[in-house]
Design a protein around this motif. Structure first.
Motif, PDB file in Angstrom:
ATOM      1  N   GLN A   1      -7.920  -4.165   2.906  1.00 44.01           N
ATOM      2  CA  GLN A   1      -6.492  -4.117   2.646  1.00 44.01           C
ATOM      3  C   GLN A   1      -5.842  -4.986   3.710  1.00 44.01           C
ATOM      4  N   VAL A   2      -5.449  -6.191   3.337  1.00 46.61           N
ATOM      5  CA  VAL A   2      -4.895  -7.156   4.273  1.00 46.61           C
ATOM      6  C   VAL A   2      -3.376  -7.049   4.261  1.00 46.61           C
ATOM      7  N   ARG A   3      -2.801  -6.952   5.453  1.00 51.92           N
ATOM      8  CA  ARG A   3      -1.341  -6.897   5.587  1.00 51.92           C
ATOM      9  C   ARG A   3      -0.935  -7.847   6.695  1.00 51.92           C
TER      10      ARG A   3
ATOM     11  N   GLY B   1      -6.469 -17.410   3.406  1.00 51.42           N
ATOM     12  CA  GLY B   1      -7.500 -17.777   2.447  1.00 51.42           C
ATOM     13  C   GLY B   1      -7.786 -16.596   1.546  1.00 51.42           C
ATOM     14  N   THR B   2      -8.815 -16.699   0.758  1.00 47.38           N
ATOM     15  CA  THR B   2      -9.208 -15.627  -0.137  1.00 47.38           C
ATOM     16  C   THR B   2     -10.222 -14.731   0.575  1.00 47.38           C
ATOM     17  N   PRO B   3      -9.940 -13.431   0.701  1.00 46.57           N
ATOM     18  CA  PRO B   3     -10.908 -12.532   1.338  1.00 46.57           C
ATOM     19  C   PRO B   3     -12.223 -12.508   0.562  1.00 46.57           C
ATOM     20  N   GLU B   4     -13.314 -12.443   1.284  1.00 42.70           N
ATOM     21  CA  GLU B   4     -14.643 -12.376   0.667  1.00 42.70           C
ATOM     22  C   GLU B   4     -15.340 -11.122   1.167  1.00 42.70           C
ATOM     23  N   ALA B   5     -14.924  -9.994   0.647  1.00 43.62           N
ATOM     24  CA  ALA B   5     -15.495  -8.713   1.064  1.00 43.62           C
ATOM     25  C   ALA B   5     -16.910  -8.546   0.527  1.00 43.62           C
ATOM     26  N   GLU B   6     -17.723  -7.834   1.284  1.00 40.94           N
ATOM     27  CA  GLU B   6     -19.047  -7.461   0.803  1.00 40.94           C
ATOM     28  C   GLU B   6     -18.883  -6.344  -0.224  1.00 40.94           C
ATOM     29  N   GLU B   7     -19.931  -6.066  -0.957  1.00 44.60           N
ATOM     30  CA  GLU B   7     -19.861  -5.080  -2.049  1.00 44.60           C
ATOM     31  C   GLU B   7     -19.384  -3.704  -1.591  1.00 44.60           C
ATOM     32  N   THR B   8     -19.718  -3.320  -0.370  1.00 52.80           N
ATOM     33  CA  THR B   8     -19.373  -1.977   0.106  1.00 52.80           C
ATOM     34  C   THR B   8     -18.037  -1.931   0.837  1.00 52.80           C
ATOM     35  N   GLU B   9     -17.397  -3.083   1.007  1.00 54.83           N
ATOM     36  CA  GLU B   9     -16.137  -3.132   1.746  1.00 54.83           C
ATOM     37  C   GLU B   9     -14.932  -3.018   0.828  1.00 54.83           C
ATOM     38  N   ILE B  10     -13.926  -2.336   1.326  1.00 55.01           N
ATOM     39  CA  ILE B  10     -12.630  -2.286   0.662  1.00 55.01           C
ATOM     40  C   ILE B  10     -11.624  -2.802   1.690  1.00 55.01           C
TER      41      ILE B  10
END
Length: 74
Positions: A38-40, A27-36
């Motif tokens: 990196q999906v592998r 699916g589409t990642p939904e990171a919070e504002e402070t998260e970075i």
């Protein structure tokens, strides 16, 4: 549940519960504002090799990957 780990029982009562999920779809990642994030996506054997090489060091991830590797006898 695959296993339960105590992340640092001398300093906290935090417990990590590790599950294996199967049959998932990306699916589409939904990171919070402070998260970075990196999906592998990689084969289990390679992920375990990364653990052994020190490329994956998060304790809960290490425990889960090594347990799955043992249970599935890779």
């Amino acid at each position: 549940m695959l296993m339960e780990v105590h992340t640092s029982n001398s300093a906290t009562d935090e417990v990590g519960l590790i599950y294996v999920a199967e049959g998932l779809h990306a699916g589409t990642p939904e990171a919070e504002e402070t998260e970075i994030l990196q999906v592998r996506r990689l084969p289990l054997r390679e992920a375990v090799q990364w653990v052994l090489e020190g490329k994956i060091t998060d304790a809960i991830s290490v425990c889960g990957l090594l347990r799955v590797a043992r249970d599935y006898a890779i």
